[in-house]
Design a protein around this motif. Structure first.
Motif, mmCIF file in Angstrom:
data_model
loop_
_atom_site.group_PDB
_atom_site.id
_atom_site.type_symbol
_atom_site.label_atom_id
_atom_site.label_comp_id
_atom_site.label_asym_id
_atom_site.label_seq_id
_atom_site.Cartn_x
_atom_site.Cartn_y
_atom_site.Cartn_z
ATOM 1 N N GLU A 75 -2.975 7.541 7.962
ATOM 2 C CA GLU A 75 -3.167 8.452 6.823
ATOM 3 C C GLU A 75 -3.968 7.803 6.029
ATOM 4 O O GLU A 75 -4.785 8.222 5.073
ATOM 5 N N VAL A 76 -3.627 6.360 5.491
ATOM 6 C CA VAL A 76 -4.188 5.837 4.295
ATOM 7 C C VAL A 76 -5.809 5.814 4.709
ATOM 8 O O VAL A 76 -6.579 6.175 3.755
ATOM 9 N N LEU A 77 -6.218 5.285 5.850
ATOM 10 C CA LEU A 77 -7.360 5.127 6.218
ATOM 11 C C LEU A 77 -8.112 6.379 6.175
ATOM 12 O O LEU A 77 -9.341 6.597 5.951
ATOM 13 N N GLY A 78 -7.387 7.505 6.688
ATOM 14 C CA GLY A 78 -7.976 8.815 6.733
ATOM 15 C C GLY A 78 -8.221 9.416 5.363
ATOM 16 O O GLY A 78 -9.363 9.945 4.831
ATOM 17 N N VAL A 135 1.045 -1.165 -0.039
ATOM 18 C CA VAL A 135 -0.001 0.018 0.088
ATOM 19 C C VAL A 135 0.876 1.251 0.009
ATOM 20 O O VAL A 135 1.697 1.344 0.859
ATOM 21 N N GLU A 136 0.742 1.982 -0.873
ATOM 22 C CA GLU A 136 1.708 3.162 -1.574
ATOM 23 C C GLU A 136 1.096 4.577 -1.415
ATOM 24 O O GLU A 136 -0.006 4.690 -2.235
ATOM 25 N N ILE A 137 1.682 5.360 -0.886
ATOM 26 C CA ILE A 137 1.328 6.748 -1.013
ATOM 27 C C ILE A 137 2.468 7.555 -1.909
ATOM 28 O O ILE A 137 3.401 7.584 -1.301
ATOM 29 N N GLN A 163 8.117 11.740 -3.658
ATOM 30 C CA GLN A 163 8.227 11.115 -2.346
ATOM 31 C C GLN A 163 7.311 9.903 -2.354
ATOM 32 O O GLN A 163 6.217 9.934 -2.856
ATOM 33 N N LYS A 164 8.032 8.635 -1.865
ATOM 34 C CA LYS A 164 7.254 7.463 -1.470
ATOM 35 C C LYS A 164 6.969 7.090 -0.300
ATOM 36 O O LYS A 164 8.173 7.050 0.391
ATOM 37 N N ARG A 165 6.048 6.635 0.257
ATOM 38 C CA ARG A 165 5.881 5.941 1.521
ATOM 39 C C ARG A 165 5.110 4.688 1.360
ATOM 40 O O ARG A 165 4.076 4.803 0.674
ATOM 41 N N ARG A 166 5.555 3.859 1.940
ATOM 42 C CA ARG A 166 4.539 2.602 1.748
ATOM 43 C C ARG A 166 4.764 1.533 2.704
ATOM 44 O O ARG A 166 5.935 1.483 3.327
ATOM 45 N N VAL A 167 3.842 0.315 2.924
ATOM 46 C CA VAL A 167 4.070 -0.731 3.877
ATOM 47 C C VAL A 167 3.508 -1.833 3.139
ATOM 48 O O VAL A 167 2.582 -1.923 2.489
#
Length: 315
Positions: free
Chosen positions: A171-174, A127-129, A138-142
């Motif tokens: 943040e993803v849930l929001g 799951v990536e923003i 910028q990338k953030r992921r889990v």
């Protein structure tokens, strides 16, 4: 609310590609894999430059890349699949932010590396923003099991996670709850990935072939057909750097007469299926190697009836 046991990415999915036995020359490819270390959450900032490459140019470009760079240690010589489901609002807010070139924009996606026909609930996906701040990407992921990713992004429910992942998961849930996000487009392609060595540590170069998409059946493991959203004769060359591209690489692009493009695979998919008017950045459906004025526009091409990949694009 269904909660699954916590899971940490293991095996090939740590790196974003199918497993390949690391050789002595790739075991320490810090330039590529420092970005994809097996941590619960990682983030990185990059500059990205994209070009379109015709199949006729690929052999020469590939030869020079292989002479100067190493294979990503998770990348077989014939590349690996990259499959992504993109989320957006009902009015395509993230799409329009990209087309309008907002200085701050972002998008949410769920991504799988490898064979899509092997995906099940326990397959690790990301799951990536991905966001753009001025010129910096910028990338953030889990990484998490696919069932958890669907519960979070489609079911809009909190999932169990590692302590260091809390802010990101919230943040993803929001986003999915606050903006009423839903799956909008899916993309897939075959990727060759290279990483820098010696003075080019931190450099990453990818070649993406047979870029496809669809606008329905958003299960990553679905056998639904996909339509080519970039002509089969064209590949996307992407340069990712921490600071600036090395001279030899910009010189290679100049000698090949490549032009920088603002292509977005997500936007290509949205526009190819008529969900939004085609922007000035849309890559035409016809073969760009011919005459733009006089080449006929072919009917939509799917996985099933697309011509076989040219030999120069397989290697």
């Amino acid at each position: 609310m269904r909660l699954r046991p916590r899971s940490t990415p293991t095996g090939p999915d740590k790196g974003g590609g199918p497993a390949r036995q690391a050789s002595a020359t790739t075991a320490d490819d810090r330039g590529g894999h420092a970005l994809r270390a097996p941590s619960p959450l990682h983030a990185f900032n990059r500059y990205e430059i994209k070009y379109l490459v015709h199949a006729s140019q690929l052999p020469a470009i590939r030869d020079e890349l292989r002479a100067r760079l190493d294979f990503d240690s998770y990348c077989p010589e014939d590349g690996y699949g990259v499959w992504s489901v993109y989320y957006d609002t009902r009015l395509l807010r993230f799409y329009w932010e990209k087309v309008e070139g907002l200085r701050f924009r972002r998008k949410l996606r769920v991504r799988h590396y490898g064979d899509r026909f092997t995906i099940d609930d326990d397959t690790i996906v990301y799951v990536e923003i991905k966001q753009r701040v001025n010129r910096v990407t910028q990338k953030r992921r889990v990484g998490m099991p696919y069932a958890d990713a669907r519960l979070l992004c489609d079911g809009r429910q909190m999932i169990r996670h590692e302590p260091g992942q809390t802010a990101f998961v919230q943040e993803v849930l929001g986003l999915v709850q606050g903006l009423d996000l839903r799956p909008v487009a899916m993309t897939g392609y075959q990727r060759e990935a290279y990483v820098g060595r010696d003075s080019d540590l931190g450099l990453r170069v990818t070649l993406d072939h047979r870029v496809r998409g669809r606008d329905r059946e958003f299960d990553l493991g679905s056998g639904a057909q996909n339509r080519l959203i970039v002509p089969a004769s064209m590949s996307v060359l992407e340069i990712k750097v921490n600071d600036r591209a090395p001279y030899w690489l910009t010189d290679l692009a100049a000698r090949a007469d490549l032009s920088v493009v603002r292509v977005s695979k997500y936007c290509q998919s949205v526009e190819a299926f008529g969900r939004a008017p085609r922007s000035i950045f849309h890559i035409p459906d016809y073969d760009l190697g011919g005459s733009v004025e006089h080449d006929p526009v072919p009917s939509p091409t799917t996985d099933a009836d697309a011509p076989a990949l040219a030999p120069s694009m397989k290697a």
